[in-house]
Design a protein around this motif. Structure first.
Motif, PDB file in Angstrom:
ATOM      1  N   GLY A 212      31.889  -3.331  24.898  1.00  0.00           N
ATOM      2  CA  GLY A 212      31.499  -2.718  26.157  1.00  0.00           C
ATOM      3  C   GLY A 212      32.770  -2.388  26.928  1.00  0.00           C
ATOM      4  O   GLY A 212      33.365  -1.323  26.774  1.00  0.00           O
ATOM      5  N   CYS A 213      33.220  -3.358  27.728  1.00  0.00           N
ATOM      6  CA  CYS A 213      34.419  -3.127  28.539  1.00  0.00           C
ATOM      7  C   CYS A 213      35.686  -3.079  27.679  1.00  0.00           C
ATOM      8  O   CYS A 213      36.633  -2.386  27.993  1.00  0.00           O
ATOM      9  N   GLY A 214      35.697  -3.853  26.605  1.00  0.00           N
ATOM     10  CA  GLY A 214      36.872  -3.885  25.727  1.00  0.00           C
ATOM     11  C   GLY A 214      38.004  -4.743  26.258  1.00  0.00           C
ATOM     12  O   GLY A 214      39.050  -4.828  25.634  1.00  0.00           O
ATOM     13  N   CYS A 215      37.801  -5.381  27.439  1.00  0.00           N
ATOM     14  CA  CYS A 215      38.921  -6.148  28.004  1.00  0.00           C
ATOM     15  C   CYS A 215      38.487  -7.504  28.557  1.00  0.00           C
ATOM     16  O   CYS A 215      39.069  -8.007  29.505  1.00  0.00           O
ATOM     17  N   GLY A 216      37.459  -8.083  27.993  1.00  0.00           N
ATOM     18  CA  GLY A 216      37.144  -9.470  28.311  1.00  0.00           C
ATOM     19  C   GLY A 216      36.179  -9.697  29.459  1.00  0.00           C
ATOM     20  O   GLY A 216      35.874 -10.853  29.788  1.00  0.00           O
ATOM     21  N   LEU A 217      35.660  -8.650  30.085  1.00  0.00           N
ATOM     22  CA  LEU A 217      34.867  -8.844  31.304  1.00  0.00           C
ATOM     23  C   LEU A 217      33.353  -8.923  31.075  1.00  0.00           C
ATOM     24  O   LEU A 217      32.658  -9.687  31.734  1.00  0.00           O
ATOM     25  N   CYS A 218      32.834  -8.132  30.124  1.00  0.00           N
ATOM     26  CA  CYS A 218      31.366  -7.986  30.056  1.00  0.00           C
ATOM     27  C   CYS A 218      30.687  -8.997  29.131  1.00  0.00           C
ATOM     28  O   CYS A 218      29.479  -9.161  29.177  1.00  0.00           O
ATOM     29  N   LEU A 219      31.429  -9.647  28.285  1.00  0.00           N
ATOM     30  CA  LEU A 219      30.930 -10.606  27.286  1.00  0.00           C
ATOM     31  C   LEU A 219      30.018  -9.952  26.243  1.00  0.00           C
ATOM     32  O   LEU A 219      29.324 -10.637  25.496  1.00  0.00           O
ATOM     33  N   GLY A 220      30.045  -8.631  26.201  1.00  0.00           N
ATOM     34  CA  GLY A 220      29.184  -7.900  25.265  1.00  0.00           C
ATOM     35  C   GLY A 220      29.599  -8.084  23.814  1.00  0.00           C
ATOM     36  O   GLY A 220      28.828  -7.782  22.902  1.00  0.00           O
ATOM     37  N   CYS A 221      30.794  -8.583  23.583  1.00  0.00           N
ATOM     38  CA  CYS A 221      31.273  -8.685  22.201  1.00  0.00           C
ATOM     39  C   CYS A 221      31.366 -10.137  21.750  1.00  0.00           C
ATOM     40  O   CYS A 221      32.083 -10.441  20.801  1.00  0.00           O
ATOM     41  N   ALA A 222      30.634 -11.039  22.465  1.00  0.00           N
ATOM     42  CA  ALA A 222      30.784 -12.467  22.173  1.00  0.00           C
ATOM     43  C   ALA A 222      30.277 -12.827  20.780  1.00  0.00           C
ATOM     44  O   ALA A 222      29.269 -12.298  20.320  1.00  0.00           O
ATOM     45  N   ILE A 223      31.003 -13.700  20.113  1.00  0.00           N
ATOM     46  CA  ILE A 223      30.528 -14.250  18.834  1.00  0.00           C
ATOM     47  C   ILE A 223      30.596 -15.766  18.914  1.00  0.00           C
ATOM     48  O   ILE A 223      31.354 -16.337  19.706  1.00  0.00           O
ATOM     49  N   ASN A 224      29.781 -16.399  18.082  1.00  0.00           N
ATOM     50  CA  ASN A 224      29.768 -17.855  18.026  1.00  0.00           C
ATOM     51  C   ASN A 224      30.861 -18.296  17.047  1.00  0.00           C
ATOM     52  O   ASN A 224      30.802 -18.009  15.860  1.00  0.00           O
ATOM     53  N   TYR A 225      31.855 -18.987  17.589  1.00  0.00           N
ATOM     54  CA  TYR A 225      33.006 -19.398  16.771  1.00  0.00           C
ATOM     55  C   TYR A 225      33.176 -20.903  16.920  1.00  0.00           C
ATOM     56  O   TYR A 225      33.439 -21.388  18.031  1.00  0.00           O
ATOM     57  N   TYR A 226      32.986 -21.628  15.850  1.00  0.00           N
ATOM     58  CA  TYR A 226      33.012 -23.093  15.885  1.00  0.00           C
ATOM     59  C   TYR A 226      32.174 -23.637  17.045  1.00  0.00           C
ATOM     60  O   TYR A 226      32.601 -24.543  17.776  1.00  0.00           O
ATOM     61  N   GLY A 227      31.009 -23.011  17.289  1.00  0.00           N
ATOM     62  CA  GLY A 227      30.069 -23.542  18.281  1.00  0.00           C
ATOM     63  C   GLY A 227      30.326 -23.113  19.712  1.00  0.00           C
ATOM     64  O   GLY A 227      29.575 -23.487  20.610  1.00  0.00           O
TER      65      GLY A 227
END
Ligand SMILES: Cc1cc2nc3c(=O)[nH]c(=O)nc-3n(C[C@H](O)[C@H](O)[C@H](O)COP(=O)(O)OP(=O)(O)OC[C@H]3O[C@@H](n4cnc5c(N)ncnc54)[C@H](O)[C@@H]3O)c2cc1C
Ligand code: FES
Length: 248
Positions: A212-227
């Protein structure tokens, strides 16, 4: 977010739907794993910038290799040498390179960021094997360049006339005990299958998803990494494969 005005210095079609553009002048010092966000148009259509990996960089010039998949990349593909382009970045964490015998596993357009990685490993005088799979023989791009810099290469396609298969089927037939570290980039299905192979060596996956934003603000690209949740754009895009919980 650093905005740059650059010019297309060279444009080349590498096959019917993949093209490369070399842009500059761009004074950055990028590391493998990092990417730029390209402003597709002067208007708000499409609204979002498109993330594209740094496929190579030298002397204030950046190379990007782009597959036409939708509206944004189609508009970009119509741009020509001499045209101005607005890019932002670089984004993403700089990948720390290790002097360890490596295996690079590329699927399709995933070859773009891995080419930059390979060029950097070569500068470090690190041995690596480059395994590269694509759908059709014409989809295998940069073959000569990759051969020139790699200690060993395996190219394979799903519809070739000789040996056919995928980058992962190649791994099944290899003795991987020799390698200390792996890097992979390709479709999510490939990364999921690679994770399921449970290889002994640590594999670092270059993740590509909608941003989405591409710079850490929208959380649209979140993945589950080690929980815990990590953002591909800001905390990645490179993560240790075994820590990624893929959703469907
Ligand atoms: C960190 C990062 C680096 C990237 N590096 C490159 C690169 O070097 N070269 C390159 O060609 N592409 C790269 N991509 C993917 C590229 O950003 C998308 O293909 C592009 O944004 C699509 O824009 P579009 O407007 O053409 O497609 P859209 O119109 O937005 O989408 C068209 C179709 O493509 C699919 N799609 C769109 N984006 C993605 C994606 N990210 N992953 C999988 N499917 C998608 C959609 O499902 C849809 O069916 C990268 C993505 C990320 C996050
Ligand atoms: S794209 Fe917005 S936080 Fe990553």
């Amino acid at each position: 977010m650093i905005k740059h005005k650059v010019y297309i210095l060279n444009k080349k079609w590498l096959n019917s739907d993949v093209f490369s553009i070399e842009c500059g002048p761009l004074k950055i010092n990028p590391a493998p794993g990092q990417f730029l966000q390209i402003q597709v148009n002067n208007s708000f259509d499409p609204l979002l910038n498109r993330p594209i990996s740094i496929a190579d960089y030298s002397k204030n010039k950046v190379l990007m290799i782009i597959k036409v998949v939708g509206r944004g990349t189609k508009i970009l593909s119509a741009k020509n040498k001499g045209e101005e382009l607005i890019v932002f970045g670089p984004f993403g964490r700089r990948l720390k390179l290790r002097r360890k015998k490596s295996i690079i596993i590329a699927g399709g357009i995933g070859v773009a960021p891995l080419y930059f990685l390979a060029r950097n490993l070569k500068k470090l005088r690190t041995d690596f094997t480059f395994v590269y799979g694509a759908k059709r023989p014409e989809d295998l791009i940069l073959k000569q360049e990759i051969k020139k810099i790699s200690s060993d290469t395996v190219f394979i396609t799903e519809s070739g006339s000789k040996k056919t298969g995928t980058a992962l089927s190649v791994l099944n037939g290899m003795d991987l005990n020799d390698y200390e570290i792996g890097y992979a980039c390709g479709p999510k299905a490939m990364l999921k299958e690679l994770k399921a192979m449970n290889l002994k060596l640590p594999i670092y996956a270059f993740c590509e998803d909608f941003l989405g934003c591409g710079c850490g603000l929208c959380l649209g690209c979140a993945i589950n990494y080690y929980g815990t949740y990590k953002r591909i754009c800001e905390d990645g895009p490179v993560f240790e494969l075994k820590g990624i919980e893929f959703n469907d």
